[in-house]
Design a protein around this motif. Structure first.
Motif, PDB file in Angstrom:
ATOM      1  N   GLY A   6      -0.655 -70.153 -47.266  1.00 32.20           N
ATOM      2  CA  GLY A   6      -0.596 -70.292 -45.815  1.00 32.20           C
ATOM      3  C   GLY A   6       0.732 -70.902 -45.408  1.00 32.20           C
ATOM      4  O   GLY A   6       1.256 -71.783 -46.079  1.00 32.20           O
ATOM      5  N   VAL A   7       1.286 -70.415 -44.292  1.00 28.19           N
ATOM      6  CA  VAL A   7       2.558 -70.920 -43.773  1.00 28.19           C
ATOM      7  C   VAL A   7       2.274 -71.794 -42.560  1.00 28.19           C
ATOM      8  O   VAL A   7       1.510 -71.400 -41.671  1.00 28.19           O
ATOM      9  CB  VAL A   7       3.494 -69.762 -43.380  1.00 28.19           C
ATOM     10  CG1 VAL A   7       4.840 -70.292 -42.894  1.00 28.19           C
ATOM     11  CG2 VAL A   7       3.682 -68.814 -44.546  1.00 28.19           C
ATOM     12  N   PHE A   8       2.916 -72.968 -42.521  1.00 22.32           N
ATOM     13  CA  PHE A   8       2.715 -73.902 -41.416  1.00 22.32           C
ATOM     14  C   PHE A   8       4.065 -74.318 -40.846  1.00 22.32           C
ATOM     15  O   PHE A   8       5.101 -74.221 -41.513  1.00 22.32           O
ATOM     16  CB  PHE A   8       1.938 -75.130 -41.889  1.00 22.32           C
ATOM     17  CG  PHE A   8       0.517 -74.824 -42.285  1.00 22.32           C
ATOM     18  CD1 PHE A   8      -0.505 -74.918 -41.365  1.00 22.32           C
ATOM     19  CD2 PHE A   8       0.218 -74.392 -43.577  1.00 22.32           C
ATOM     20  CE1 PHE A   8      -1.810 -74.609 -41.722  1.00 22.32           C
ATOM     21  CE2 PHE A   8      -1.079 -74.085 -43.938  1.00 22.32           C
ATOM     22  CZ  PHE A   8      -2.101 -74.194 -43.010  1.00 22.32           C
ATOM     23  N   HIS A   9       4.038 -74.784 -39.621  1.00 18.69           N
ATOM     24  CA  HIS A   9       5.276 -75.157 -38.944  1.00 18.69           C
ATOM     25  C   HIS A   9       5.984 -76.311 -39.656  1.00 18.69           C
ATOM     26  O   HIS A   9       7.206 -76.295 -39.797  1.00 18.69           O
ATOM     27  CB  HIS A   9       4.987 -75.562 -37.496  1.00 18.69           C
ATOM     28  CG  HIS A   9       4.772 -74.397 -36.583  1.00 18.69           C
ATOM     29  ND1 HIS A   9       5.728 -73.445 -36.341  1.00 18.69           N
ATOM     30  CD2 HIS A   9       3.694 -74.036 -35.835  1.00 18.69           C
ATOM     31  CE1 HIS A   9       5.267 -72.545 -35.492  1.00 18.69           C
ATOM     32  NE2 HIS A   9       4.031 -72.880 -35.171  1.00 18.69           N
ATOM     33  N   THR A  10       5.230 -77.302 -40.077  1.00 17.99           N
ATOM     34  CA  THR A  10       5.834 -78.505 -40.645  1.00 17.99           C
ATOM     35  C   THR A  10       5.080 -78.936 -41.895  1.00 17.99           C
ATOM     36  O   THR A  10       3.960 -78.485 -42.168  1.00 17.99           O
ATOM     37  CB  THR A  10       5.806 -79.666 -39.636  1.00 17.99           C
ATOM     38  OG1 THR A  10       4.446 -80.026 -39.367  1.00 17.99           O
ATOM     39  CG2 THR A  10       6.496 -79.292 -38.329  1.00 17.99           C
ATOM     40  N   PHE A  11       5.732 -79.811 -42.639  1.00 20.06           N
ATOM     41  CA  PHE A  11       5.107 -80.405 -43.812  1.00 20.06           C
ATOM     42  C   PHE A  11       3.834 -81.152 -43.433  1.00 20.06           C
ATOM     43  O   PHE A  11       2.818 -81.076 -44.126  1.00 20.06           O
ATOM     44  CB  PHE A  11       6.130 -81.353 -44.471  1.00 20.06           C
ATOM     45  CG  PHE A  11       5.559 -82.214 -45.551  1.00 20.06           C
ATOM     46  CD1 PHE A  11       5.259 -81.690 -46.798  1.00 20.06           C
ATOM     47  CD2 PHE A  11       5.344 -83.565 -45.333  1.00 20.06           C
ATOM     48  CE1 PHE A  11       4.748 -82.493 -47.802  1.00 20.06           C
ATOM     49  CE2 PHE A  11       4.815 -84.377 -46.333  1.00 20.06           C
ATOM     50  CZ  PHE A  11       4.525 -83.841 -47.565  1.00 20.06           C
ATOM     51  N   GLN A  12       3.876 -81.867 -42.296  1.00 16.77           N
ATOM     52  CA  GLN A  12       2.690 -82.626 -41.866  1.00 16.77           C
ATOM     53  C   GLN A  12       1.538 -81.698 -41.501  1.00 16.77           C
ATOM     54  O   GLN A  12       0.369 -82.000 -41.774  1.00 16.77           O
ATOM     55  CB  GLN A  12       3.048 -83.521 -40.672  1.00 16.77           C
ATOM     56  CG  GLN A  12       3.841 -84.765 -41.025  1.00 16.77           C
ATOM     57  CD  GLN A  12       5.259 -84.448 -41.466  1.00 16.77           C
ATOM     58  OE1 GLN A  12       5.814 -83.400 -41.112  1.00 16.77           O
ATOM     59  NE2 GLN A  12       5.845 -85.359 -42.236  1.00 16.77           N
ATOM     60  N   ASP A  13       1.854 -80.539 -40.901  1.00 13.40           N
ATOM     61  CA  ASP A  13       0.793 -79.573 -40.591  1.00 13.40           C
ATOM     62  C   ASP A  13       0.131 -79.057 -41.864  1.00 13.40           C
ATOM     63  O   ASP A  13      -1.099 -78.893 -41.927  1.00 13.40           O
ATOM     64  CB  ASP A  13       1.365 -78.397 -39.804  1.00 13.40           C
ATOM     65  CG  ASP A  13       1.775 -78.779 -38.396  1.00 13.40           C
ATOM     66  OD1 ASP A  13       1.343 -79.846 -37.931  1.00 13.40           O
ATOM     67  OD2 ASP A  13       2.537 -78.015 -37.774  1.00 13.40           O
ATOM     68  N   ALA A  14       0.942 -78.808 -42.887  1.00 17.27           N
ATOM     69  CA  ALA A  14       0.391 -78.325 -44.151  1.00 17.27           C
ATOM     70  C   ALA A  14      -0.463 -79.396 -44.820  1.00 17.27           C
ATOM     71  O   ALA A  14      -1.524 -79.096 -45.388  1.00 17.27           O
ATOM     72  CB  ALA A  14       1.526 -77.903 -45.085  1.00 17.27           C
ATOM     73  N   GLU A  15      -0.013 -80.654 -44.763  1.00 17.18           N
ATOM     74  CA  GLU A  15      -0.811 -81.750 -45.333  1.00 17.18           C
ATOM     75  C   GLU A  15      -2.140 -81.896 -44.603  1.00 17.18           C
ATOM     76  O   GLU A  15      -3.178 -82.128 -45.223  1.00 17.18           O
ATOM     77  CB  GLU A  15      -0.026 -83.062 -45.259  1.00 17.18           C
ATOM     78  CG  GLU A  15       0.948 -83.277 -46.399  1.00 17.18           C
ATOM     79  CD  GLU A  15       1.427 -84.718 -46.450  1.00 17.18           C
ATOM     80  OE1 GLU A  15       1.584 -85.323 -45.362  1.00 17.18           O
ATOM     81  OE2 GLU A  15       1.615 -85.234 -47.559  1.00 17.18           O
ATOM     82  N   LEU A  16      -2.107 -81.786 -43.278  1.00 17.20           N
ATOM     83  CA  LEU A  16      -3.338 -81.881 -42.495  1.00 17.20           C
ATOM     84  C   LEU A  16      -4.287 -80.742 -42.847  1.00 17.20           C
ATOM     85  O   LEU A  16      -5.504 -80.947 -42.988  1.00 17.20           O
ATOM     86  CB  LEU A  16      -3.010 -81.856 -41.002  1.00 17.20           C
ATOM     87  CG  LEU A  16      -4.204 -81.961 -40.044  1.00 17.20           C
ATOM     88  CD1 LEU A  16      -4.964 -83.256 -40.272  1.00 17.20           C
ATOM     89  CD2 LEU A  16      -3.735 -81.881 -38.584  1.00 17.20           C
ATOM     90  N   ALA A  17      -3.748 -79.538 -43.014  1.00 23.15           N
ATOM     91  CA  ALA A  17      -4.586 -78.411 -43.417  1.00 23.15           C
ATOM     92  C   ALA A  17      -5.171 -78.641 -44.804  1.00 23.15           C
ATOM     93  O   ALA A  17      -6.335 -78.301 -45.069  1.00 23.15           O
ATOM     94  CB  ALA A  17      -3.749 -77.123 -43.403  1.00 23.15           C
ATOM     95  N   GLN A  18      -4.390 -79.230 -45.692  1.00 27.61           N
ATOM     96  CA  GLN A  18      -4.878 -79.551 -47.033  1.00 27.61           C
ATOM     97  C   GLN A  18      -6.064 -80.501 -46.959  1.00 27.61           C
ATOM     98  O   GLN A  18      -7.076 -80.322 -47.655  1.00 27.61           O
ATOM     99  CB  GLN A  18      -3.738 -80.175 -47.844  1.00 27.61           C
ATOM    100  CG  GLN A  18      -4.086 -80.463 -49.303  1.00 27.61           C
ATOM    101  CD  GLN A  18      -2.930 -81.126 -50.011  1.00 27.61           C
ATOM    102  OE1 GLN A  18      -2.239 -81.962 -49.442  1.00 27.61           O
ATOM    103  NE2 GLN A  18      -2.720 -80.766 -51.265  1.00 27.61           N
ATOM    104  N   THR A  19      -5.966 -81.492 -46.097  1.00 26.25           N
ATOM    105  CA  THR A  19      -7.074 -82.447 -45.926  1.00 26.25           C
ATOM    106  C   THR A  19      -8.311 -81.756 -45.377  1.00 26.25           C
ATOM    107  O   THR A  19      -9.442 -82.035 -45.802  1.00 26.25           O
ATOM    108  CB  THR A  19      -6.636 -83.580 -44.982  1.00 26.25           C
ATOM    109  OG1 THR A  19      -5.484 -84.231 -45.536  1.00 26.25           O
ATOM    110  CG2 THR A  19      -7.747 -84.607 -44.811  1.00 26.25           C
ATOM    111  N   ARG A  20      -8.122 -80.844 -44.428  1.00 31.75           N
ATOM    112  CA  ARG A  20      -9.263 -80.132 -43.843  1.00 31.75           C
ATOM    113  C   ARG A  20      -9.928 -79.225 -44.878  1.00 31.75           C
ATOM    114  O   ARG A  20     -11.163 -79.128 -44.919  1.00 31.75           O
ATOM    115  CB  ARG A  20      -8.797 -79.306 -42.645  1.00 31.75           C
ATOM    116  CG  ARG A  20      -8.379 -80.155 -41.453  1.00 31.75           C
ATOM    117  CD  ARG A  20      -7.938 -79.292 -40.280  1.00 31.75           C
ATOM    118  NE  ARG A  20      -7.605 -80.100 -39.117  1.00 31.75           N
ATOM    119  CZ  ARG A  20      -7.138 -79.620 -37.983  1.00 31.75           C
ATOM    120  NH1 ARG A  20      -6.953 -78.305 -37.853  1.00 31.75           N
ATOM    121  NH2 ARG A  20      -6.862 -80.413 -36.967  1.00 31.75           N
TER     122      ARG A  20
END
Length: 287
Positions: free
Chosen positions: A7-21
């Motif tokens: 999955g591609v995300f806008h920012t590193f923080q968005d990807a980390e948040l998706a990882q947590t979800r």
């Protein structure tokens, strides 16, 4: 067979948040990795799960992109990789982040894919189409990372607004009717024939011999009568005024204008500084 979903995300923080979800949905953290360049501070970060690596900003780009190259090499081997892989690397170069998830079966693959989109994953095909409008022809490993200003400029958003017309109804007072009942007097005139009886006295001259009957006393009484008008009134109901309401419906066409905004994309010609030499070894993948 294990499959890897990216999955591609806008920012590193968005990807980390998706990882947590995803972890909250039962995806093991050990099956997920985040790949990104974090350039918002004086340090840049190339991160994989349980193995964060932080290097000075001057060293990170080559290391981060090399690790991503190694990641895709592990997935596809040394054979020629699909062009789409370069698009994922280009997303990282432009400030984005990748979240890779290993799924053990088809059912989990679908669950992970849905979870990534629900967490805000970007449609890479749509994003590549936007890049092509600005001259992108393929990933170039020699191209420098986007600066913070370039990232902000590319992600500048123009809202597309569309008004909608909502028709409702309300009750308004349009008037009414008051009904009064009052007593009226109307003069009337009627003709009636009345009969009267009067005593009539008539004296006639007579010359004849008187008899004994003529010499006795007596009297005759005659009563006079007359008819007079007698007035009697009777009231009859000749009409009723019924007060009530009746409902009717009508169709009214409401015509109005709704406003909206339309965003037009215009491609402008580029310019090349004559003092800058383009290395002859640079290769561009055809579109």
């Amino acid at each position: 067979m294990t499959q890897t979903i990216i999955g591609v995300f806008h920012t590193f923080q968005d990807a980390e948040l998706a990882q947590t979800r995803l972890e909250a949905k039962g995806i093991a953290r050990s099956d997920m990795r985040v790949h990104a360049n974090d350039e918002r501070s004086t340090m840049s970060t190339d991160t994989t799960v349980d193995d964060p690596v932080v290097r000075p900003a001057g060293e990170v780009h080559e290391g981060a992109m090399a690790r991503i190259e190694h990641f895709f090499k592990n997935l596809f081997g040394d054979s020629e990789r699909p062009e789409e892989i370069g698009h994922y690397q280009e997303a990282v170069r432009r400030g984005g982040a990748l979240l890779s998830v290993d799924a053990v079966n088809e059912s989990e693959t679908e669950r992970v894919r849905d979870a990534l989109y629900a967490a805000g994953a970007i449609d890479i095909d749509s994003r590549v189409a936007q890049w092509r409008n600005t001259g992108y022809t393929g990933y170039d490993r020699n191209a420098p990372d986007y600066t913070a200003d370039q990232i902000a400029e590319e992600r500048k958003a123009f809202p597309v607004v569309q008004e909608s017309l909502e028709i409702g109804k309300r009750s308004v007072q349009t008037g009414g009717v008051r009904v009064y009942s009052r007593l009226t007097e109307t003069p009337v005139s009627e003709s009636v024939s009345l009969r009267e009886e009067h005593a009539n006295i008539e004296r006639r001259p007579v010359d004849r011999p008187a008899t004994a009957a003529d010499l006795r006393e007596g009297f005759v009484e005659i009563k006079e009568t007359a008819e007079e008008a007698v007035v009697a009134k009777t009231a009859r109901v000749v009409e009723e005024v019924v007060v009530g309401k009746e409902a009717s419906s009508r169709t009214e066409t409401v015509t109005d204008t709704v406003r909206g905004t339309q965003v037009d994309v215009e491609r402008t010609p580029g310019s090349r500084d004559a003092s800058v030499d383009v290395p002859s070894t640079k290769k561009t993948t055809p579109e």
